[in-house]
Design a protein around this motif. Structure first.
Motif, PDB file in Angstrom:
ATOM      1  N   SER A  15      -0.656  17.673  -3.933  1.00  0.00           N
ATOM      2  CA  SER A  15      -0.189  16.982  -5.071  1.00  0.00           C
ATOM      3  C   SER A  15      -1.248  16.990  -6.168  1.00  0.00           C
ATOM      4  O   SER A  15      -2.267  16.333  -6.169  1.00  0.00           O
ATOM      5  N   ASP A  16      -1.253  17.863  -7.120  1.00  0.00           N
ATOM      6  CA  ASP A  16      -2.683  18.123  -7.936  1.00  0.00           C
ATOM      7  C   ASP A  16      -2.936  16.974  -8.633  1.00  0.00           C
ATOM      8  O   ASP A  16      -4.218  16.790  -9.056  1.00  0.00           O
ATOM      9  N   SER A  17      -2.009  16.047  -8.995  1.00  0.00           N
ATOM     10  CA  SER A  17      -2.413  14.960  -9.830  1.00  0.00           C
ATOM     11  C   SER A  17      -3.115  13.895  -8.770  1.00  0.00           C
ATOM     12  O   SER A  17      -3.404  12.958  -9.329  1.00  0.00           O
ATOM     13  N   GLY A  18      -2.855  13.799  -7.534  1.00  0.00           N
ATOM     14  CA  GLY A  18      -3.362  12.963  -6.637  1.00  0.00           C
ATOM     15  C   GLY A  18      -2.319  11.786  -6.330  1.00  0.00           C
ATOM     16  O   GLY A  18      -2.596  11.002  -5.531  1.00  0.00           O
ATOM     17  N   GLY A  19      -1.070  11.863  -6.905  1.00  0.00           N
ATOM     18  CA  GLY A  19       0.193  11.242  -6.627  1.00  0.00           C
ATOM     19  C   GLY A  19       1.072  11.391  -5.390  1.00  0.00           C
ATOM     20  O   GLY A  19       0.507  12.343  -4.704  1.00  0.00           O
ATOM     21  N   PRO A  20       2.162  10.783  -5.410  1.00  0.00           N
ATOM     22  CA  PRO A  20       2.904  11.179  -4.158  1.00  0.00           C
ATOM     23  C   PRO A  20       3.244  12.463  -4.361  1.00  0.00           C
ATOM     24  O   PRO A  20       3.475  13.298  -3.033  1.00  0.00           O
ATOM     25  N   GLY A  21       3.730  13.216  -5.403  1.00  0.00           N
ATOM     26  CA  GLY A  21       3.795  14.610  -5.466  1.00  0.00           C
ATOM     27  C   GLY A  21       4.845  15.353  -4.661  1.00  0.00           C
ATOM     28  O   GLY A  21       4.972  16.458  -3.747  1.00  0.00           O
ATOM     29  N   ALA A  22       6.102  14.476  -4.720  1.00  0.00           N
ATOM     30  CA  ALA A  22       7.381  14.981  -4.198  1.00  0.00           C
ATOM     31  C   ALA A  22       8.058  16.286  -4.966  1.00  0.00           C
ATOM     32  O   ALA A  22       8.089  17.477  -4.462  1.00  0.00           O
ATOM     33  N   ASP A  23       7.980  16.265  -6.148  1.00  0.00           N
ATOM     34  CA  ASP A  23       8.641  17.442  -7.051  1.00  0.00           C
ATOM     35  C   ASP A  23       7.437  18.409  -7.337  1.00  0.00           C
ATOM     36  O   ASP A  23       7.395  19.392  -7.239  1.00  0.00           O
ATOM     37  N   ASP A  24       6.311  17.842  -7.537  1.00  0.00           N
ATOM     38  CA  ASP A  24       5.047  18.640  -7.733  1.00  0.00           C
ATOM     39  C   ASP A  24       3.952  18.461  -6.694  1.00  0.00           C
ATOM     40  O   ASP A  24       2.920  17.640  -6.739  1.00  0.00           O
ATOM     41  N   ASN A  25       4.057  18.976  -5.548  1.00  0.00           N
ATOM     42  CA  ASN A  25       4.851  20.202  -5.353  1.00  0.00           C
ATOM     43  C   ASN A  25       5.363  20.348  -4.007  1.00  0.00           C
ATOM     44  O   ASN A  25       5.433  21.537  -3.360  1.00  0.00           O
TER      45      ASN A  25
END
Length: 472
Positions: A250-260
């Motif tokens: 998760s390049d944002s550092g968030g949960p990252g379900a869609d991304d990626n």
């Protein structure tokens, strides 16, 4: 070399229809095997590992999970430790209202590389100037840049609260996450907050009240090596390879379900279905090797792979990359990127034909298009700077990205001449759909991939059909 690679792909295309053109049992069976429910489950299991940022403990858990999955399906699989880099792991955080009324924020999330911060309280301000900001938590509606961060630190702020992108109606109950400079010694934390929380704080300030918040953050910042997973279906000519990939973090550092996690799920489901057909002898091995790669860290791990293969780039026949295949806002559409790159002609024409053949069928996309290069994902590590890429080699590697949404706002592009889609809404511009949850604390399965798992199945089906037509 550009001419040679394009010619090679053209030869593959000319050879393919005798075996796997639309209607061949291999294609029909592959499409049938791809499961939206399986893709949805993969995302849930990946997100349960954590944000999966390169080199972190959640990246390691996800790599082990992927290795076990690919191995169980019969693919030769290995985990590669990429070069060392600085990793940031937010372990626990708290942000709450203290005055004028106690309460919790809606899905706040710390920026990457925010420092560990002991529990404390601070008044909130929007004022500028050192005297007004000293000792305060400063509210801003902008993503915090390096220059802005340094200015706030110099002014004496003790924390920043960002409700970027600052648009009413967007990110209402979840927060857009940013990142601070990649270093150990950032002085103060930045918390991404929802637009609703930002507006609440502004309303209190406009009433002459001074909101007070409490916050704390536990983090680890350390050097580590991202873990990249490579699963392989060996080809009859094993020295040539096709790369089929997605970034696993998760390049944002968030949960990252869609991304990626959604892109990873598309790669996994393609690999599973193709290997199953080979195992039951409904499909022979491909002519060339397929590497299913889940990058440990977006761009960083891809560039490390290219550095390891710098003397054999001519062996890479092409790249299909997946990024954000799990949601959309305006269209039930699928996109194939990079039609303005000359040596992508054969690869993109294959996907264009697939898009047109299946568009509008029950269970498939209702619109599709190819589109010009936009940058910002791992396919561009294989492309040169004149096409938004980072590859320094003169090698011309066909590379595309399959996606169903991009960025946090829809955008309109000027279509490349000669690439009008046969299945795009009439009299409408080339609009790139967006995700409402892009780079945010709201990028969770319940709000993205659980709602529309068929998008991941579309991506796997389109990409897998392209492999069948190119490599069998």
């Amino acid at each position: 070399m550009r001419t040679a690679l394009t010619a090679a792909l053209s030869c593959l295309l000319l050879a393919a229809p005798a075996r796997t053109n639309n209607g061949h049992p291999a294609e029909r069976e592959f499409v049938r095997l791809v499961s939206a429910d399986s893709a949805r489950r993969y995302v849930q299991e990946l997100v349960a590992c954590g944000p999966r940022q390169g080199g972190t403990s959640s990246n390691q858990r996800a790599a082990q999970y992927l290795q076990q999955r690919f191995h169980a399906w019969g693919l030769a699989t290995k985990i590669i430790s990429d070069p060392e880099k600085l990793a940031h792991e937010a372990q626990h955080w708290q942000l709450a209202y203290v005055f004028p009324e106690a309460g919790n924020f809606l899905r706040p999330w710390p920026y990457g590389f925010s420092p560990a911060t002991a529990a404390r309280e601070a008044e909130v301000t929007m004022a500028t100037g050192s005297a007004a900001m000293r000792g305060k938590a400063v509210l801003t509606d902008k993503l915090v840049s390096r220059r802005q961060y340094e200015a706030y630190v110099t002014a004496g702020a003790v924390a920043l609260l960002s409700d970027a992108p600052g648009r009413d109606g967007d990110y209402t109950e979840w927060a857009m996450i940013g990142e601070l400079p990649s270093r150990r010694d950032n002085p103060i934390p930045v918390f991404a907050i929802s637009r609703s929380d930002g507006n609440r704080l502004r309303a209190l300030l406009s009433q002459g009240l001074t909101p007070r918040v409490s916050f704390a953050l536990q983090t680890r910042i350390y050097h580590s090596r991202p873990q990249t997973v490579i699963a392989t279906i060996a080809g009859a000519v094993p020295e040539k390879r096709f790369v089929y990939c997605a970034h696993g973090d998760s390049d944002s550092g968030g949960p990252g379900a869609d991304d990626n996690a959604s892109g990873v799920a598309a790669v996994m489901e393609t690999a599973r279905a193709l290997q199953q057909l080979i195992t039951v002898q409904k499909l022979p091995p491909p002519r060339h090797t397929i590497e299913f790669i889940i990058w440990g860290s977006e761009y960083f791990s891809t560039n490390a792979y290219l550095a390891r293969r710098s003397n054999e780039l001519e062996r890479i026949l092409g790249v299909i990359n997946f990024d954000q295949t799990g949601t959309g806002t305006r269209q039930q559409a699928i996109y194939f990127e990079g039609n303005d790159i000359p040596w992508n002609e054969s690869l993109l024409r294959t996907l264009d034909r697939i898009g047109g053949e299946f568009c509008g069928r029950p269970g498939f996309w209702q619109a599709y298009t190819t589109n010009p290069a936009q940058g910002g994902t791992d396919a561009y590590a294989f492309l040169p700077p004149q096409f938004r890429g980072t590859l320094k080699s003169p090698q011309r590697i066909p590379a595309t990205t399959i996606f169903t949404a991009a960025w946090d706002e829809s955008s309109q592009l000027e279509q490349t001449p000669g690439w009008d889609s046969s299945c795009w809404p009439a009299q409408t511009p080339l609009e790139i759909d967006h995700s409402r949850y892009y780079h945010s604390s709201g990028d969770i399965p319940e709000w993205t991939t659980d709602r529309e798992p068929w998008r991941m199945a579309w991506a796997a089906q389109a990409g897998g059909l392209a492999l069948l037509r190119l490599l069998w």
